[in-house]
Design an enzyme around this catalytic site. Structure first.
Site, PDB file in Angstrom:
ATOM      1  N   GLY A 169       2.651   1.642  10.953  1.00 13.82           N
ATOM      2  CA  GLY A 169       3.573   2.767  10.833  1.00 13.82           C
ATOM      3  C   GLY A 169       4.269   3.133  12.132  1.00 13.82           C
TER       4      GLY A 169
ATOM      5  N   GLU B  44      -5.128  -5.672  10.632  1.00 17.11           N
ATOM      6  CA  GLU B  44      -4.098  -4.654  10.843  1.00 17.11           C
ATOM      7  C   GLU B  44      -4.336  -3.980  12.192  1.00 17.11           C
ATOM      8  OE1 GLU B  44      -2.278  -3.289   6.924  1.00 17.11           O
ATOM      9  OE2 GLU B  44      -4.039  -2.064   7.239  1.00 17.11           O
TER      10      GLU B  44
ATOM     11  N   GLY C  99       2.882  -1.333   4.366  1.00 18.41           N
ATOM     12  CA  GLY C  99       2.850   0.105   4.102  1.00 18.41           C
ATOM     13  C   GLY C  99       4.263   0.614   3.837  1.00 18.41           C
ATOM     14  N   GLY C 100       4.893   1.146   4.863  1.00 14.83           N
ATOM     15  CA  GLY C 100       6.211   1.786   4.734  1.00 14.83           C
ATOM     16  C   GLY C 100       7.233   0.972   3.955  1.00 14.83           C
TER      17      GLY C 100
ATOM     18  N   ASN D   9       0.866  -1.178   0.000  1.00 11.40           N
ATOM     19  CA  ASN D   9       0.000   0.000   0.000  1.00 11.40           C
ATOM     20  C   ASN D   9       0.906   1.231   0.000  1.00 11.40           C
ATOM     21  OD1 ASN D   9      -1.773   2.068   0.563  1.00 11.40           O
ATOM     22  ND2 ASN D   9      -2.321   1.360   2.621  1.00 11.40           N
TER      23      ASN D   9
HETATM   24  C1  PEP Z   1      -0.618  -0.204   6.349  1.00 13.03           C
HETATM   25  O1  PEP Z   1      -0.767   1.003   6.305  1.00 13.03           O
HETATM   26  O2  PEP Z   1      -1.468  -0.964   5.838  1.00 13.03           O
HETATM   27  C2  PEP Z   1       0.548  -0.717   7.034  1.00 13.03           C
HETATM   28  C3  PEP Z   1       0.539  -1.958   7.436  1.00 13.03           C
HETATM   29  O3  PEP Z   1       1.581   0.166   7.218  1.00 13.03           O
HETATM   30  P1  PEP Z   1       3.046  -0.168   7.811  1.00 13.03           P
HETATM   31  O4  PEP Z   1       3.520  -1.424   7.110  1.00 13.03           O
HETATM   32  O5  PEP Z   1       3.864   1.019   7.484  1.00 13.03           O
HETATM   33  O6  PEP Z   1       2.872  -0.398   9.275  1.00 13.03           O
END
Ligand code: PEP
Length: 256
Positions: free
Chosen positions: A177, A171, A238-239, A11
């Site tokens: 994040g 999640e 995400g990141g 993402n």
């Molecule tokens: C997300 O936003 O779906 C996510 C899991 O972000 P991160 O991997 O940065 O924690």
């Protein structure tokens, strides 16, 4: 050993302009060529969907959007319809991400409408659910997850069935994040709970087919232990999905 194909989804959130997205998509195509054991998906920002979709066409990397509206069209300034996402080349759409819920006021009721509209249009939804730190510390994780499932899948519950293409993503909000990952045991506990709920609510055969991704600070050094858990079928990243040096090793976790 189950029959669910692992999926690693990136993402990109509100990052990467069109050129950066295209450069990154080309790098991913090159560096993940030959990965057949895992489904890979990227979800660029709306502005880059079409260009990335054209670049990925014919490849094994799926294209997803990060959000959509449930209406087919009309006076909804700033919104995007399911058919517009299909038109841009998307096969999947992320729905109910915690940032949509907490920053933009998305409710389970809205997510339920989006879920129905996505399925009706032929998009595969990736439905996100997860508890906050306060809810976890208050011992309310399972109650919150169950409520999110019940309310955001209300339309499906009414029909009594659910396509086995639907993907769920657990999640925990406190792990997104933040650099704090749920331990594999904490994640498995909730994934197992979700699968049991699906079995009870729909049927156990269907529950065994539904992919449940984990999301929350997934990195190259924690993906393997998460994926080793029985009910964790992939990751929503995400990141770490924004750089080839972190996303590619996550995609290739099975080879490390
Ligand atoms: C997300 O936003 O779906 C996510 C899991 O972000 P991160 O991997 O940065 O924690």
């Amino acid at each position: 050993m189950n029959e669910r194909r692992p999926m690693i989804a990136g993402n990109w959130k509100m990052n990467l302009n069109v050129k950066e997205s295209l450069d990154f998509a080309r790098t991913l195509l090159k560096e993940t060529a030959g990965v057949e054991e895992t489904d890979v998906l990227v979800a660029p920002p709306f502005t880059a969907l079409r260009a990335v979709g054209e670049t990925l066409a014919g490849s094994r990397i799926f294209l997803g959007a990060q959000n959509m509206h449930w209406e087919a069209g009309g006076a909804f300034t700033g919104e995007i319809s399911p058919s517009m996402l299909l038109d841009a080349g998307c096969s999947h759409v992320i729905l109910g991400h915690s940032e949509r819920r907490s920053l933009f006021g998305e409710t389970n009721e809205m997510i339920d409408r989006k879920l129905g509209a996505a399925l009706q249009a032929g998009l595969i939804p990736i439905l996100c659910i997860g508890e906050t730190l306060e809810e976890r510390e208050g011992g309310r994780t399972f109650a919150v997850i169950e409520k999110q499932l019940e309310e955001s899948m209300k339309g499906l519950l009414k029909t009594g069935s659910m396509p086995d293409s639907v993907i769920l993503a657990y999640e925990p909000v406190w792990a997104i994040g933040t650099g704090k990952t749920a331990t594999p045991e904490q994640a498995q506990e909730v994934h197992g709970f979700i699968r049991k709920w699906l079995g009870r609510t729909f049927d156990p055969g269907l529950a065994a087919k539904i992919r449940i991704l984990y999301g929350g600070s997934v990195k190259p050094d924690n993906i393997s232990e998460l994926m080793a858990k029985e009910d964790i079928d992939g990751a929503l990243v995400g990141g770490a999905s924004l750089k080839a040096q972190s996303f590619v090793p996550i995609v290739k976790y099975a080879r490390i």
